[in-house]
Design a protein around this motif. Structure first.
Motif, PDB file in Angstrom:
ATOM      1  N   GLN A  81      21.660 -49.047 -57.574  1.00 27.09           N
ATOM      2  CA  GLN A  81      20.369 -49.714 -57.522  1.00 27.09           C
ATOM      3  C   GLN A  81      19.549 -49.737 -58.887  1.00 27.09           C
ATOM      4  O   GLN A  81      18.890 -50.727 -58.767  1.00 27.09           O
ATOM      5  N   GLY A 117      13.133 -52.169 -68.180  1.00 32.74           N
ATOM      6  CA  GLY A 117      13.466 -52.138 -66.402  1.00 32.74           C
ATOM      7  C   GLY A 117      13.749 -51.021 -65.516  1.00 32.74           C
ATOM      8  O   GLY A 117      13.312 -51.046 -64.380  1.00 32.74           O
ATOM      9  N   TRP A 141      10.355 -49.768 -65.073  1.00 34.07           N
ATOM     10  CA  TRP A 141       9.392 -50.855 -64.118  1.00 34.07           C
ATOM     11  C   TRP A 141      10.526 -50.385 -62.178  1.00 34.07           C
ATOM     12  O   TRP A 141       9.353 -50.731 -61.729  1.00 34.07           O
ATOM     13  N   SER A 142      11.499 -50.039 -62.363  1.00 35.54           N
ATOM     14  CA  SER A 142      11.822 -49.392 -60.270  1.00 35.54           C
ATOM     15  C   SER A 142      11.295 -49.014 -60.954  1.00 35.54           C
ATOM     16  O   SER A 142      11.081 -48.495 -59.157  1.00 35.54           O
ATOM     17  N   ARG A 176       6.302 -47.630 -58.609  1.00 33.97           N
ATOM     18  CA  ARG A 176       5.479 -47.619 -57.362  1.00 33.97           C
ATOM     19  C   ARG A 176       4.633 -46.099 -58.248  1.00 33.97           C
ATOM     20  O   ARG A 176       3.958 -45.517 -57.992  1.00 33.97           O
ATOM     21  N   ARG A 225       0.408 -50.155 -64.205  1.00 31.19           N
ATOM     22  CA  ARG A 225       2.056 -50.435 -64.503  1.00 31.19           C
ATOM     23  C   ARG A 225       1.472 -51.896 -64.856  1.00 31.19           C
ATOM     24  O   ARG A 225       2.491 -52.498 -65.836  1.00 31.19           O
ATOM     25  N   LEU A 256       5.031 -60.980 -61.915  1.00 33.63           N
ATOM     26  CA  LEU A 256       4.244 -59.812 -62.430  1.00 33.63           C
ATOM     27  C   LEU A 256       3.305 -59.257 -61.801  1.00 33.63           C
ATOM     28  O   LEU A 256       2.423 -58.185 -61.687  1.00 33.63           O
ATOM     29  N   GLU A 304       0.398 -57.917 -59.469  1.00 33.34           N
ATOM     30  CA  GLU A 304      -0.873 -57.089 -59.762  1.00 33.34           C
ATOM     31  C   GLU A 304      -1.826 -56.642 -59.727  1.00 33.34           C
ATOM     32  O   GLU A 304      -2.786 -56.372 -59.643  1.00 33.34           O
ATOM     33  N   GLN A 339      -3.542 -58.180 -56.553  1.00 29.42           N
ATOM     34  CA  GLN A 339      -3.149 -56.711 -55.861  1.00 29.42           C
ATOM     35  C   GLN A 339      -4.622 -55.666 -55.853  1.00 29.42           C
ATOM     36  O   GLN A 339      -5.359 -55.301 -55.057  1.00 29.42           O
ATOM     37  N   GLU A 353       1.540 -55.433 -48.776  1.00 28.12           N
ATOM     38  CA  GLU A 353       2.034 -54.893 -49.180  1.00 28.12           C
ATOM     39  C   GLU A 353       2.924 -56.698 -50.005  1.00 28.12           C
ATOM     40  O   GLU A 353       3.671 -57.708 -49.239  1.00 28.12           O
ATOM     41  N   PRO A 393       7.131 -57.829 -55.184  1.00 28.65           N
ATOM     42  CA  PRO A 393       6.431 -58.303 -56.575  1.00 28.65           C
ATOM     43  C   PRO A 393       7.874 -59.962 -56.491  1.00 28.65           C
ATOM     44  O   PRO A 393       8.044 -60.510 -57.274  1.00 28.65           O
ATOM     45  N   GLY A 394       9.213 -59.095 -55.877  1.00 27.38           N
ATOM     46  CA  GLY A 394      10.243 -59.983 -56.705  1.00 27.38           C
ATOM     47  C   GLY A 394      10.117 -61.279 -55.741  1.00 27.38           C
ATOM     48  O   GLY A 394      11.072 -62.479 -56.742  1.00 27.38           O
ATOM     49  N   LEU A 447      16.082 -51.032 -50.815  1.00 27.56           N
ATOM     50  CA  LEU A 447      15.189 -50.356 -52.079  1.00 27.56           C
ATOM     51  C   LEU A 447      13.104 -50.867 -52.724  1.00 27.56           C
ATOM     52  O   LEU A 447      12.841 -52.334 -51.693  1.00 27.56           O
ATOM     53  N   ASP A 448      12.453 -50.656 -52.735  1.00 28.93           N
ATOM     54  CA  ASP A 448      11.015 -50.328 -53.003  1.00 28.93           C
ATOM     55  C   ASP A 448      10.849 -51.549 -53.481  1.00 28.93           C
ATOM     56  O   ASP A 448      12.105 -52.040 -54.066  1.00 28.93           O
ATOM     57  N   TYR A 481       9.303 -52.499 -56.281  1.00 29.51           N
ATOM     58  CA  TYR A 481       9.803 -53.007 -57.948  1.00 29.51           C
ATOM     59  C   TYR A 481      10.949 -52.800 -58.011  1.00 29.51           C
ATOM     60  O   TYR A 481      11.334 -53.450 -58.773  1.00 29.51           O
ATOM     61  N   ALA A 482      11.419 -51.635 -57.485  1.00 33.89           N
ATOM     62  CA  ALA A 482      12.848 -51.980 -57.492  1.00 33.89           C
ATOM     63  C   ALA A 482      14.049 -52.882 -57.700  1.00 33.89           C
ATOM     64  O   ALA A 482      14.895 -53.365 -58.429  1.00 33.89           O
ATOM     65  N   SER A 489      12.281 -56.104 -57.250  1.00 36.16           N
ATOM     66  CA  SER A 489      12.635 -56.984 -58.227  1.00 36.16           C
ATOM     67  C   SER A 489      13.351 -57.000 -59.246  1.00 36.16           C
ATOM     68  O   SER A 489      13.762 -57.984 -60.164  1.00 36.16           O
ATOM     69  N   VAL A 490      13.305 -56.005 -60.363  1.00 35.89           N
ATOM     70  CA  VAL A 490      14.634 -55.258 -61.082  1.00 35.89           C
ATOM     71  C   VAL A 490      16.317 -55.930 -61.121  1.00 35.89           C
ATOM     72  O   VAL A 490      16.652 -57.106 -61.593  1.00 35.89           O
ATOM     73  N   VAL A 491      16.256 -55.277 -59.770  1.00 40.01           N
ATOM     74  CA  VAL A 491      17.492 -55.634 -59.146  1.00 40.01           C
ATOM     75  C   VAL A 491      17.810 -57.540 -59.382  1.00 40.01           C
ATOM     76  O   VAL A 491      18.888 -58.071 -59.845  1.00 40.01           O
TER      77      VAL A 491
END
Lengths: 209, 209
Positions: free
Chosen positions: A27, A121, A124-125, A128, A135, A184, A188, A191, A205, A208-209, B159-160, B162-163, B165-167
């Motif tokens: 992860q 990183g 930020w992971s 949530r 954030r 990001l 935010e 949101q 929902e 952010p990716g 993954l949620d 946020y996670a 987006s990092v990955v």
DNA sequence: GTCATCATGTAAGCCGTTACATGATTGC
DNA sequence: GCAATCATGTAACGGCTTACATGATGAC
């Protein structure tokens, strides 16, 4: 930093050490290859501090049938030998305690230090678990750092081509990171404003990716 | 790794510690902020090992001329005071020895270890000191590592946000790195073939940036 | 019945950091 | 003259790695 990662992973439910490590690689590719030599001591430390607690592996008999035999059979002896001295050898499943949850939150929030260069990183992971304003603060702090770093060391020219290629590539990478952070931040902000003063559209929902 | 950086910087000429650090930040943004607490001991170690040698600062009078100056006297006294006990306090300019040059080359070449994950940038900065085939080998080894890392840990979904987006961002970064390496490899290949079998066009000085 | 994998741990040591302590140079 | 910066070093400590040692489980 390891503590933060461990507590964060345990926030989703109990895990044992080996599994924690697996998820760390999978992860959070960032921390890839945390060795057992640091993971297990970290877990022991966290347990001692009361941030995590062991719930003995369910697939093993929790209540050991206390064998009355003093000498006992050899096979039995070998498998149980350590019980009296230092604990059994099997899965040790760890679970976050209430204190651990508190610790996690403070670790996640607190960090004006410069080490969040590497831990961003990771943080930020787990975003949530942060309040919306926290954030945003995290993102903006990180952004400022990157901008700072860019302006700091950029002579770039008068380096030989090889060194220059490295510096330039690194700089481009940082610029990309900043652009990413800007995305990001925008998400935010959107949101936050959509939840504070509820407008017409739901917009649930946003990824952010 | 610090040793490699130090020896590499000294390959261009003598420097003192403070200046080495400055260049470390400026030229190799990567290693930014190497602290004195690690730099000076490293220099001492390298000196002891015979990889570098001190040439006392030229800008200070080596053979102190007896100046008649008033303010100079005090300063001289103060600067001389320690000479007998532990050596003077002033710029210590370091210079690469022949042994140091050899050490540097072996450090630069040798590294099947996994730490060249972090040291690749450093190594490539000094690529001009590598033989053309060694350069190519370095690039291809690095490329293989990155490709490996990409295929290894990419569940990404479930993954949620946020996670995820990092990955995802990290993965994109790795892809960019690979593309960069491909450019560098192409450049190296072109250079090599143009020098081994000299064709019509000179094509001097191809920039890898 | 043995091999790969899962699983937990200890010991030694490296590499680097922060904090501390000191001295020299330069500019105002 | 005094502050900022240049310059060098030591001490204590921290976090992580490698190498080692051990045990359990499942597949074949």
């Amino acid at each position: 930093m390891l503590d933060l990662a461990i507590l964060g992973l345990l926030s989703d439910g109990p895990l044992h050490g080996y599994e924690i490590r697996r998820r760390l690689r999978a992860q959070l590719g960032l921390i890839a290859n945390v060795s057992f030599g640091s993971l297990y001591p970290a877990l022991a430390r966290l347990e001692k501090a009361g941030d995590v607690a062991v719930i003995e592996g369910q697939d093993l008999p929790v209540a050991l049938p206390a064998t009355g035999s003093l000498s006992g059979q050899r096979a039995q002896l070998r498998s149980k030998r350590l019980v009296g001295t230092r604990g059994r050898r099997s899965k040790k499943i760890y679970q976050l305690t209430d204190k651990g949850r508190t610790t996690f939150e403070s670790l996640l929030n607190a960090a004006p230090s410069n080490d969040d260069q590497r831990t961003f990183g990771l943080r930020w992971s787990f975003a949530r678990f942060l309040a919306p304003n926290a954030r945003l603060a995290l993102l903006e702090r990180r952004r400022a750092q990157l901008v700072q770093g860019l302006s700091d060391g950029v002579p770039s020219d008068e380096l030989d081509p090889y060194a220059k290629s490295v510096v330039d590539h690194a700089a481009k990478g940082v610029e990309r990171d900043i652009a990413w952070l800007d995305e990001l931040i925008a998400i935010e902000r959107a949101q936050q404003s959509s939840t504070t003063n509820p407008p017409a559209s739901p917009a649930a929902e946003v990824s952010p990716g």
